[in-house]
Design a protein around this motif. Structure first.
Motif, short mmCIF file in Angstrom:
data_model
loop_
_atom_site.label_atom_id
_atom_site.label_comp_id
_atom_site.label_asym_id
_atom_site.label_seq_id
_atom_site.Cartn_x
_atom_site.Cartn_y
_atom_site.Cartn_z
N LEU A 162 123.46 -39.76 -16.82
CA LEU A 162 122.90 -40.06 -15.50
C LEU A 162 123.33 -39.01 -14.47
O LEU A 162 122.51 -38.51 -13.69
CB LEU A 162 123.36 -41.43 -15.04
N THR A 163 124.62 -38.67 -14.49
CA THR A 163 125.13 -37.68 -13.54
C THR A 163 124.41 -36.34 -13.70
O THR A 163 124.04 -35.70 -12.72
CB THR A 163 126.65 -37.48 -13.73
N ALA A 164 124.21 -35.93 -14.95
CA ALA A 164 123.50 -34.67 -15.21
C ALA A 164 122.10 -34.71 -14.63
O ALA A 164 121.65 -33.76 -13.97
CB ALA A 164 123.46 -34.40 -16.71
N GLY A 165 121.40 -35.81 -14.87
CA GLY A 165 120.06 -35.94 -14.34
C GLY A 165 120.03 -35.96 -12.82
O GLY A 165 119.17 -35.33 -12.20
N PHE A 166 120.98 -36.68 -12.23
CA PHE A 166 121.04 -36.76 -10.76
C PHE A 166 121.27 -35.39 -10.14
O PHE A 166 120.62 -35.02 -9.15
CB PHE A 166 122.16 -37.70 -10.34
N PHE A 167 122.19 -34.63 -10.70
CA PHE A 167 122.54 -33.34 -10.11
C PHE A 167 121.47 -32.28 -10.36
O PHE A 167 121.42 -31.27 -9.64
CB PHE A 167 123.90 -32.86 -10.63
N HIS A 168 120.60 -32.49 -11.34
CA HIS A 168 119.52 -31.53 -11.60
C HIS A 168 118.19 -31.96 -10.97
O HIS A 168 117.23 -31.19 -11.00
CB HIS A 168 119.32 -31.35 -13.11
N ALA A 169 118.14 -33.17 -10.43
CA ALA A 169 116.90 -33.67 -9.85
C ALA A 169 116.50 -32.85 -8.62
O ALA A 169 117.34 -32.49 -7.80
CB ALA A 169 117.06 -35.14 -9.48
N ARG A 170 115.21 -32.60 -8.50
CA ARG A 170 114.70 -31.81 -7.38
C ARG A 170 114.11 -32.67 -6.27
O ARG A 170 113.85 -32.18 -5.18
CB ARG A 170 113.62 -30.85 -7.89
N GLY A 171 113.85 -33.92 -6.57
CA GLY A 171 113.18 -34.78 -5.60
C GLY A 171 114.09 -35.28 -4.50
O GLY A 171 115.31 -35.33 -4.66
N GLU A 172 113.48 -35.65 -3.37
CA GLU A 172 114.25 -36.27 -2.30
C GLU A 172 114.47 -37.76 -2.56
O GLU A 172 115.31 -38.40 -1.95
CB GLU A 172 113.56 -36.08 -0.94
N ILE A 173 113.68 -38.30 -3.51
CA ILE A 173 113.87 -39.66 -4.01
C ILE A 173 114.13 -39.57 -5.49
O ILE A 173 113.40 -38.89 -6.23
CB ILE A 173 112.64 -40.53 -3.71
N VAL A 174 115.19 -40.25 -5.95
CA VAL A 174 115.57 -40.20 -7.36
C VAL A 174 115.63 -41.61 -7.92
O VAL A 174 116.33 -42.48 -7.39
CB VAL A 174 116.95 -39.52 -7.54
N ALA A 175 114.88 -41.83 -8.99
CA ALA A 175 114.88 -43.12 -9.68
C ALA A 175 115.61 -42.98 -11.01
O ALA A 175 115.63 -41.91 -11.61
CB ALA A 175 113.45 -43.61 -9.90
#
Length: 300
Positions: free
Chosen positions: A75-88
């Motif tokens: 989850l942390t990896a996905g969160f830190f690589h996410a480009r969106g201003e909203i993250v699901a």
């Protein structure tokens, strides 16, 4: 942009149906979105399925963990690589229904919340081994943290991007989101969702999970606020209690078994919490994930 983060470990049969549901839920919004699958050391055909999806849809991103590190790291990896201003976020087993995402995104934006959390109804899990312990844990977390979320364990959540990039989540602490991100009670909204049974495969949870939940429950209050100072105080408390245990055995001969045992138990608890908080603090310095993004679908 909207980013959807999905940790997956040996979910080859669940990925494609889930992908189609996410696309069906988000395309009508008319906004840009990306679907980030974090392959957490899968040993089945998960990697091949993900690459096939990416070949047909550039909105699919694949993060390959260097090994199986667990859901918190993924989850942390996905969160830190996410480009969106909203993250699901959601599970990769199909139990979370993406059809609720539009409503959760709307609540996040219109209500000015930091997090919108799913609240599972009609859970498809055993009553005594999963649902009752979960009910108790959620109430304890609410009392300790002041964030009174009914279902911390529900993976279907929607966040403002700045919230999920605040901390690296060590193993086990993902069960205490959103409290672990330091949000306040008034910053969290909940949406009732219908829980679905797992489509394929089997659950990755075992008896070890019970000990981990208890350990993190004892630690979660110390995670909030000034963690380094709390770590030092916990270690000092452990030393004092460890010294008092044999001291009371000598000073109070009539009560020495009970006094000594009480201080010994308290010392053990203080050390357990100290070690777990130390692990959390180390995670902030060292990070909890090592990933490589698959840029081309043919990449091995």
């Amino acid at each position: 942009m909207i980013s959807v983060v999905i940790p997956v470990h040996n979910e080859e049969k669940n990925i494609e149906p889930l992908y189609r549901e996410i696309v069906a839920a988000l395309e009508p919004l008319g906004e840009e979105f990306e679907i980030i699958f974090v392959n957490d050391g899968s040993t089945d055909g998960t990697g091949e399925v993900l690459r096939r999806l990416k070949m047909g849809d550039p909105r699919v991103r694949i993060l390959e963990m260097d090994r199986n590190r667990g859901e918190a790291a993924a989850l942390t990896a996905g969160f830190f690589h996410a480009r969106g201003e909203i993250v699901a976020s959601m599970d990769g087993d199909g139990q979370n229904d993406p059809a609720y995402l539009p409503e959760m995104i709307r609540r996040l934006r219109e209500g000015g919340y930091a997090v919108v959390s799913g609240w599972r109804m009609k859970r498809k899990e055993p009553l005594f081994t999963r649902r009752i312990p979960s009910w108790i844990a959620n109430r304890i977390i609410g009392l300790i943290t002041g964030v009174r979320v009914h279902d911390n364990g529900c993976s279907l959540k929607v966040y403002r991007a700045e919230v999920v990039k605040r901390v690296q989540i060590p193993h086990g602490f993902h069960r205490f989101i959103p409290a672990v991100f330091g949000v306040k009670n008034h910053e969290v909204a909940e949406v009732r969702i219908v829980d679905r049974p797992r489509r394929f495969g089997r659950s990755h949870y075992g008896l070890k999970r019970t000990f981990e939940v208890l350990r993190e429950l004892l630690t979660i209050r110390f995670v909030l606020g000034n963690r380094p100072a709390k770590e030092r105080r916990l270690f000092l408390s452990f030393l004092i209690l460890a010294v008092l245990s044999p001291a009371t055995y000598l000073v109070f001969p009539n009560f020495r078994p009970w006094f000594s045992l009480a201080f010994l138990v308290l010392a053990a608890l203080a050390f357990l919490i100290y070690r777990n908080l130390h692990r959390f603090n180390q995670a902030q310095e060292r990070g909890v994930f090592v990933v490589q993004e698959v840029i081309h679908a043919a990449q091995v």
